[in-house]
Design an enzyme around this catalytic site. Structure first.
Site, PDB file in Angstrom:
ATOM      1  N   SER A 159       0.818  -1.210   0.000  1.00 45.82           N
ATOM      2  CA  SER A 159       0.000   0.000   0.000  1.00 45.82           C
ATOM      3  C   SER A 159       0.854   1.264   0.000  1.00 45.82           C
ATOM      4  O   SER A 159       1.597   1.521  -0.934  1.00 45.82           O
ATOM      5  CB  SER A 159      -0.958  -0.034   1.191  1.00 45.82           C
ATOM      6  OG  SER A 159      -1.899   1.000   1.087  1.00 45.82           O
ATOM      7  N   LYS A 432     -11.654  -0.958   1.646  1.00 47.58           N
ATOM      8  CA  LYS A 432     -11.561   0.462   1.263  1.00 47.58           C
ATOM      9  C   LYS A 432     -11.165   0.568  -0.206  1.00 47.58           C
ATOM     10  O   LYS A 432     -10.471  -0.285  -0.736  1.00 47.58           O
ATOM     11  CB  LYS A 432     -10.583   1.200   2.175  1.00 47.58           C
ATOM     12  CG  LYS A 432      -9.190   0.611   2.278  1.00 47.58           C
ATOM     13  CD  LYS A 432      -8.387   1.393   3.306  1.00 47.58           C
ATOM     14  CE  LYS A 432      -6.994   0.848   3.500  1.00 47.58           C
ATOM     15  NZ  LYS A 432      -6.937  -0.335   4.373  1.00 47.58           N
TER      16      LYS A 432
END
Length: 606
Positions: A159, A432
């Site tokens: 990420s 998300k």
């Protein structure tokens, strides 16, 4: 970290066979041996990664506590063993594998290579594998797991972490990240499958096996089609004069955000040319985390000024999180916090639901969710509007699992978030999603523009209606696990053994919740409603002045994070007083509870 039940001798022939497969990691271990660096050898070889809030995550390099060819093979073998036990139809339904654009020359380690090795382990065992032929946003993997009815999936990503890191993020058949007991059971299976099986190193299988399928076009088409469910003003979008700049932070986001804008009827957002294409070195930013604010958004803000664009959208390198900045009338940029964006998204998603739902729709069937360290603004909106609000433990894996339960019980979930700029609009994905959040934010801004209202002005309207929620989140770096443990143990034995503090400086504490131990002083039985989370540290303090503050360790980085929020009623509109009260409380929290000087904590660099 979890200690290994086996300790290999790095000089043994069997160990060298493991490392020979990758000359770069072999060389790293041999250099440590040659230079007598026994402590580092021990650190690298005698402990294994454990599942944190986002799966397995560590630096790339040689050793069992690092991400490399071997640890990814071992992890996938453990996954195979566990999934075979859980699903009798595993070999019919298959497994999804995606990856981002990370890579490291010094260990010959890249997300794409690790994804191929993950696929190879499963293909060698006759499991159908849906391996994306190109890098994808992280939310594409959980989306594909659900759409293709696979038993599970893995995304190779770290990420927004520093460039040296990578990770192995696991999704269950539900499309949500794995939670306990799956994580612990998979770790046990990994321990039982440490020696690579025949065929596990054979990444040629991804080119030759008939069981390998590429889901890219199909999933991209379906995902973009599903986006239409949360698009409410396509015609207005097509006519807007508002211009947007998008930065993908050297990651995967550019192509997918462009497509999403097209679906919503917008003209394409203006890309930041230096950050549009993948670059594993993240060469134009000091860290690839848009949450760090203006300092890392420099290129996009300057481009926006040049292009006369008022809104900047920044997706992080794997496009599962979103930062938003807006140019103000005074010429300064307002970079919204995750909590502020959530207030806007919460208002927007409920407003759109109200205007587009049938008359007999029951507001009591509607839910929004947030992690417990996030702003309580959705709770305030829910109380006034009549829908339900729920909290979960930190980490979107808990939100995803809870949404799945709610959907199965006929509930409607409009929005969920975590304060670290992680948002989910709608429920097409159970994680998300920065791509959908970016285009929803654009639609909201375009809609407000028709009434000459800015995002910041709308945020103030939300606070005026539901109560000001002023929050601050930051962190300290701490690379010594024993120091972190002693900080939290001191809080549990503050003035005397097994006694939590009653004051923080001059601020009186009303309630304390410690989800590490399962204690909650606000409950009649003194037990926490949230599940106990023994593997991480987290204590929440509710103060008599209405402030809620949480101290916790990060699940992915060597950080102690603090979260503090003043939750005011709509009548309390003196923001200067609320901000000053919050500032003083945070000062007291740091000085009395964290003691950075004494504990050698490194302040967050701004």
């Amino acid at each position: 970290m979890m200690g290994l039940s086996y300790h290999w001798n790095p000089t043994s022939p069997r160990f060298k066979v493991f490392l020979l497969q990758n000359p770069k990691t072999k060389e790293q271990i041999e250099n440590l041996l040659r230079n007598g660096m026994n402590k580092e050898l021990r650190d690298r070889l005698c402990c294994r990664m454990t599942f944190g809030t986002a799966g397995l995550r560590s630096a790339m390099g040689a050793g069992f506590c690092y991400i490399n060819d071997l640890t990814v093979i071992q992890s996938t073998q453990g996954m195979y063993k566990y999934l075979e036990r859980c699903f009798s139809d595993f070999k019919q339904r298959g497994f999804v594998v995606g990856y981002d654009t990370r890579g490291q020359v010094t260990s010959s380690c890249s997300s794409q290579r690790l994804a191929k090795l993950t696929a190879a382990v499963l293909l060698a065992k006759d499991v159908p594998v849906y391996l994306f032929s190109k890098y994808v946003p992280t939310p594409f993997v959980p989306y594909a797991v659900q759409e293709l009815k696979a038993v599970a999936g893995v995304m190779i990503t770290a990420s927004h972490n520093r460039k040296e890191d990578n990770g192995y993020k696991v999704y269950w058949e539900t499309g949500a990240q794995i939670t306990s007991p799956h994580d612990k059971e998979i770790l046990k299976c990994i321990e039982e499958c440490v020696e690579p099986w025949n065929g596990s190193w054979n990444d040629n299988l991804v080119d030759t096996s008939p069981l390998k399928r590429d889901p890219l076009q199909d999933i991209c088409r379906r995902y973009m089609e599903d986006l239409k469910k949360i698009c409410f003003h396509r015609e207005l979008n097509s006519k807007t004069t508002l211009k947007f700049v998008h930065t993908s932070f050297h990651g995967v986001g550019h192509d997918y955000v462009q497509l999403a804008f097209q679906v919503f009827g917008f003209k394409p957002p203006i890309p930041v040319p230096e950050q549009k294409d993948p670059d594993p070195d993240f060469s134009t930013v000091k860290c690839p985390n848009p949450e760090e604010g203006e300092s890392v958004l420099e290129l996009s803000l300057r481009l926006a000024e040049k292009e006369n664009a008022r809104v900047v959208l920044a997706t992080d390198p794997d496009a599962d999180r979103l930062a938003v900045a807006e140019l103000q009338e005074n010429g300064h940029w307002k970079v919204f916090t995750g909590n502020e964006l959530a207030a806007l998204f919460g208002w927007w998603m409920f407003d759109c639901w109200k205007k587009n739902t049938s008359r007999n729709a029951d507001v009591k069937n509607v839910y929004m969710l947030a992690t417990t360290v996030s702003s309580k603004i959705l709770k305030a909106i829910a109380l006034k509007e009549g829908f339900h609000f729920e909290e979960t433990l930190p980490g979107f894996k808990w939100i995803g699992s809870r949404i799945k339960d709610l959907l199965e019980n006929g509930k409607e979930v409009l929005f969920a978030f975590e304060e670290s700029i992680g948002f989910l609009c709608g429920t097409s994905v159970l994680d998300k999603d920065g791509v959908s959040a970016a285009v929803v934010a654009a639609e909201m801004a375009a809609y407000l523009e028709t009434m000459t209202i800015t995002l910041k002005q709308q945020l103030i309207k939300v606070y005026e209606k539901y109560g000001y929620h002023i929050s601050k989140t930051s962190y300290f770096l701490c690379y010594d696990p024993s120091t972190i443990k002693s900080i939290f143990e001191r809080l549990r034995n503050f003035d005397s053994p097994k006694e939590y503090p009653k004051f923080c400086g001059t601020f009186a504490i009303l309630h304390i919740r410690d989800v590490t131990t399962g204690y909650d002083s606000s409950q009649p039985n003194k037990k926490s409603v949230l599940p106990v989370s023994k593997n991480s540290q987290m204590i929440t303090f509710t103060f008599q002045n209405g402030c809620v503050a949480t101290l916790r360790t990060s699940g992915t980085e060597p950080k102690i994070k603090y979260y503090a929020e003043m939750c005011a009623s709509p009548e309390q509109s003196d923001t200067a007083f609320l901000e000053e009260e919050l500032r003083k409380l945070i000062e007291a929290l740091i000085e009395n509870f964290l003691e950075p000087s004494k504990n050698g904590l490194i302040w967050r660099s701004v």
